[in-house]
Design a protein around this motif. Structure first.
Motif, short mmCIF file in Angstrom:
data_model
loop_
_atom_site.label_atom_id
_atom_site.label_comp_id
_atom_site.label_asym_id
_atom_site.label_seq_id
_atom_site.Cartn_x
_atom_site.Cartn_y
_atom_site.Cartn_z
N PRO A 167 -7.99 6.77 -9.57
CA PRO A 167 -8.48 5.46 -10.02
C PRO A 167 -7.70 4.30 -9.43
O PRO A 167 -8.29 3.29 -9.02
N PHE A 168 -6.36 4.44 -9.37
CA PHE A 168 -5.55 3.32 -8.91
C PHE A 168 -5.74 3.05 -7.42
O PHE A 168 -5.93 1.92 -7.00
N ILE A 169 -5.70 4.13 -6.62
CA ILE A 169 -5.83 3.94 -5.16
C ILE A 169 -7.23 3.45 -4.80
O ILE A 169 -7.39 2.58 -3.93
N MET A 170 -8.25 3.99 -5.47
CA MET A 170 -9.61 3.53 -5.20
C MET A 170 -9.79 2.07 -5.59
O MET A 170 -10.41 1.29 -4.87
N GLY A 211 3.85 11.58 1.78
CA GLY A 211 2.62 11.82 2.54
C GLY A 211 1.49 10.93 2.09
O GLY A 211 0.78 10.32 2.90
N VAL A 212 1.31 10.82 0.77
CA VAL A 212 0.26 9.94 0.23
C VAL A 212 0.54 8.50 0.60
O VAL A 212 -0.35 7.76 1.04
N GLY A 224 0.84 -1.20 0.00
CA GLY A 224 0.00 0.00 0.00
C GLY A 224 0.87 1.25 0.00
O GLY A 224 0.61 2.20 -0.75
N PHE A 225 1.93 1.22 0.82
CA PHE A 225 2.87 2.34 0.90
C PHE A 225 3.59 2.54 -0.43
O PHE A 225 3.64 3.66 -0.97
N LEU A 226 4.14 1.45 -0.98
CA LEU A 226 4.92 1.54 -2.21
C LEU A 226 4.07 2.00 -3.40
O LEU A 226 4.50 2.84 -4.19
N LEU A 227 2.87 1.45 -3.51
CA LEU A 227 1.99 1.83 -4.62
C LEU A 227 1.55 3.29 -4.50
O LEU A 227 1.48 4.01 -5.50
N GLY A 228 1.25 3.72 -3.27
CA GLY A 228 0.90 5.13 -3.06
C GLY A 228 2.05 6.05 -3.43
O GLY A 228 1.84 7.12 -4.01
N LEU A 229 3.28 5.61 -3.14
CA LEU A 229 4.47 6.42 -3.44
C LEU A 229 4.69 6.57 -4.94
O LEU A 229 4.80 7.69 -5.46
N VAL A 230 4.72 5.43 -5.65
CA VAL A 230 5.09 5.50 -7.08
C VAL A 230 3.96 6.10 -7.93
O VAL A 230 4.24 6.80 -8.92
N VAL A 231 2.71 5.86 -7.55
CA VAL A 231 1.60 6.44 -8.31
C VAL A 231 1.59 7.96 -8.17
O VAL A 231 1.34 8.69 -9.13
N THR A 232 1.89 8.46 -6.98
CA THR A 232 1.90 9.91 -6.76
C THR A 232 3.06 10.57 -7.49
O THR A 232 2.91 11.68 -8.03
N ILE A 233 4.21 9.92 -7.51
CA ILE A 233 5.36 10.46 -8.25
C ILE A 233 5.02 10.59 -9.73
O ILE A 233 5.44 11.54 -10.41
N ALA A 234 4.22 9.65 -10.25
CA ALA A 234 3.85 9.68 -11.66
C ALA A 234 2.66 10.60 -11.96
O ALA A 234 2.36 10.84 -13.12
N GLU A 235 2.02 11.13 -10.92
CA GLU A 235 0.82 11.95 -11.10
C GLU A 235 1.16 13.27 -11.80
O GLU A 235 1.97 14.05 -11.30
#
Length: 230
Positions: free
Chosen positions: A185-188, A127-128, A86-97
């Motif tokens: 979309p990804f986090i939801m 933070g995300v 959950g932490f890793l996916l939140g990190l990389v998805v936000t960096i790509a946002e």
């Protein structure tokens, strides 16, 4: 094919109103140079094509994968693994946002490099990531989202009292840009996937609210950044 058609119609409905308003203003009030107005029209075209391709990618790839990952993680029966990914996916998805990158570049420009783009992106992403991990814990242990939101915003208002005033609006904007077309979309999908498996809970009750939690993280991290830099 039907998905492509729906996506194209959705994008046209989103872009057409602003294009019409700008065109009306162009020929009534503002009268921009013809070259500038043509650049605007070309930009609208590029944005439309880009959004269509982007949304197709989200619907075809990101959403199904997010739900599959969310459904697979609880089956491992390892809490640390759910929290870690959950932490890793939140990190990389936000960096790509894309929205985060736009904000960080604007902040760097306005602050004359006092707040580097890379530092702001990393702070928002961390933070995300932390609050997505907390959201996973909430789903697993059935913790009320009200308590987490109350504590989170309590910390925000406390930190705001010790942060230089310039960082406060930036922090809230940072929370806003995380609700972009890639992160949401990804986090939801991830949350719905986890909630649909854990203890047979309904995904509609526990899978939502992740974006509200994820938005707290960037605000706190940028406020902490303000305390450090300030």
């Amino acid at each position: 094919m039907e998905n492509i058609k729906e996506t194209i119609i959705e994008v046209i409905k989103s872009i057409l109103p602003i294009a019409i308003v700008i065109t009306i203003l162009q020929f009534t009030i503002i009268w921009l140079p013809l070259e500038t107005f043509m650049q605007f029209l070309i930009g609208v075209l590029f944005v439309g094509v880009g959004l269509i391709l982007f949304l197709l990618g989200v619907n075809v790839g990101l959403l199904p994968v997010g739900e599959m990952i969310g459904s697979a993680l609880p089956k491992t029966k390892k809490l640390w693994l759910i929290i870690l990914f959950g932490f890793l996916l939140g990190l990389v998805v936000t960096i790509a946002e894309p929205d985060v990158r736009v904000l960080s570049s604007q902040v760097e420009q306005v602050s004359d490099g006092a707040i580097p783009q890379s530092v702001l992106i990393l702070s928002v992403a961390l933070g995300v990531a932390i609050f997505v991990a907390i959201a996973m814990i909430r789903i697993v242990f059935n913790i009320s989202i009200v308590y987490i939101l109350a504590v989170g915003y309590g910390l925000i208002f406390l930190l705001a009292a010790f942060t230089p005033p310039a960082y406060v609006p930036i922090s809230f904007d940072s929370g806003g840009v995380t609700t972009g077309p890639l992160t949401v979309p990804f986090i939801m999908a991830l949350g719905v996937g986890v909630a649909s498996v854990i203890r047979g809970k309904t995904a509609s009750r526990d899978g939502f609210g992740l974006i509200a939690l994820a938005s707290i993280g960037p605000i706190l991290s940028v406020l902490l950044l303000g305390v450090i830099y300030g």
